[in-house]
Design an enzyme around this catalytic site. Structure first.
Site, short mmCIF file in Angstrom:
data_model
loop_
_atom_site.label_atom_id
_atom_site.label_comp_id
_atom_site.label_asym_id
_atom_site.label_seq_id
_atom_site.Cartn_x
_atom_site.Cartn_y
_atom_site.Cartn_z
CG ASN A 62 -0.40 -0.16 2.52
OD1 ASN A 62 0.62 -0.79 2.69
ND2 ASN A 62 -1.03 0.44 3.52
CD GLU A 64 -1.48 4.81 4.52
OE1 GLU A 64 -1.05 5.70 5.29
OE2 GLU A 64 -2.17 3.84 4.92
CB CYS A 73 -5.38 -1.30 -1.56
SG CYS A 73 -6.71 -0.50 -0.66
CD GLU A 75 -5.47 -5.83 -1.02
OE1 GLU A 75 -4.85 -4.74 -0.92
OE2 GLU A 75 -6.28 -6.21 -0.16
CB CYS A 112 -11.15 -2.07 0.43
SG CYS A 112 -10.43 -1.59 -1.16
CB CYS A 115 -8.94 -4.46 -3.44
SG CYS A 115 -7.69 -3.19 -3.14
N1 THU Z 1 -5.30 -1.37 2.64
C1 THU Z 1 -4.75 -2.21 1.72
O1 THU Z 1 -3.67 -1.98 1.19
N2 THU Z 1 -5.44 -3.32 1.42
C2 THU Z 1 -6.59 -3.71 2.01
O2 THU Z 1 -7.11 -4.77 1.70
C3 THU Z 1 -7.22 -2.86 3.02
C4 THU Z 1 -6.55 -1.57 3.30
C5 THU Z 1 -4.53 -0.18 3.01
C6 THU Z 1 -5.09 1.13 2.58
C7 THU Z 1 -4.46 2.06 3.58
O3 THU Z 1 -3.15 2.40 3.15
C8 THU Z 1 -4.34 1.23 4.84
O4 THU Z 1 -4.41 -0.12 4.41
C9 THU Z 1 -5.40 1.50 5.88
O5 THU Z 1 -6.66 1.42 5.33
#
Ligand code: THU
Length: 158
Positions: A62, A64, A73, A75, A112, A115
């Site tokens: 991920n 940000e 994310c 994935e 999520c 994804c």
């Molecule tokens: N996140 C992911 O990378 N994958 C997921 O399946 C759920 C959430 C990340 C997004 C964000 O950077 C952090 O986790 C918190 O939500």
């Protein structure tokens, strides 16, 4: 009126050691991928790894951003890179794991909705079912296809 049910069938393992070798390697790659996570805001490091039909393994984490919706994310980072760099090779399996407060999370991290929708597109594009592994330290779920974690997939455009 008739009441109906969706049934989700999946395999549950209690550690990566129990997994077949290829899946174990993919989970280890997803764990490694958490090292590339940039999560200064959530401090939730997610790692993903995909295995392509030719055996290539691609990792993502991920990313940000101070403007929150601009991040992505793990994935989607992995799937988009896989499709962008190997557009003609089907994606066979996706593994996801998460790291928080100095350790890998015991329970599987659930992807999520966005994804899952991208997984649906990747699977459709591949022309074959994509397996999904959600790996916690103490519990690992293996789903035979994206359909299991996204019932009623939107694919009405074909
Ligand atoms: N996140 C992911 O990378 N994958 C997921 O399946 C759920 C959430 C990340 C997004 C964000 O950077 C952090 O986790 C918190 O939500």
């Amino acid at each position: 009126m008739e009441q109906k049910f969706f049934t989700i069938k999946f395999d549950e393992y209690s550690s990566a050691d129990e997994l077949p070798a290829e899946d174990r390697e993919l989970v280890l790659a997803a764990r490694e991928a958490t090292g590339g996570s940039y999560a200064p805001f959530s401090k939730f490091n997610v790692g993903a790894a995909v295995r392509l039909a030719d055996g290539t393994v691609i990792k993502g984490a991920n990313q940000e951003n101070a403007a929150f919706p601009s991040g992505l994310c793990a994935e989607r980072v992995a799937m988009f890179y896989a499709n962008a760099s190997h557009p003609d090779v089907p994606v066979e399996t996706l593994a996801v794991t998460a790291f928080q407060n100095g350790d890998f999370c015991s329970e599987p991290a659930a992807p999520c909705g966005a994804c899952r929708q991208v997984m649906a597109e990747v699977q459709k594009r591949s022309g074959k079912k994509m397996r999904v592994i959600l790996a916690g330290k103490d519990r690992i779920y293996v789903f035979p296809s994206v359909d299991s974690i996204l019932p009623l997939i939107f694919n009405n455009l074909d």
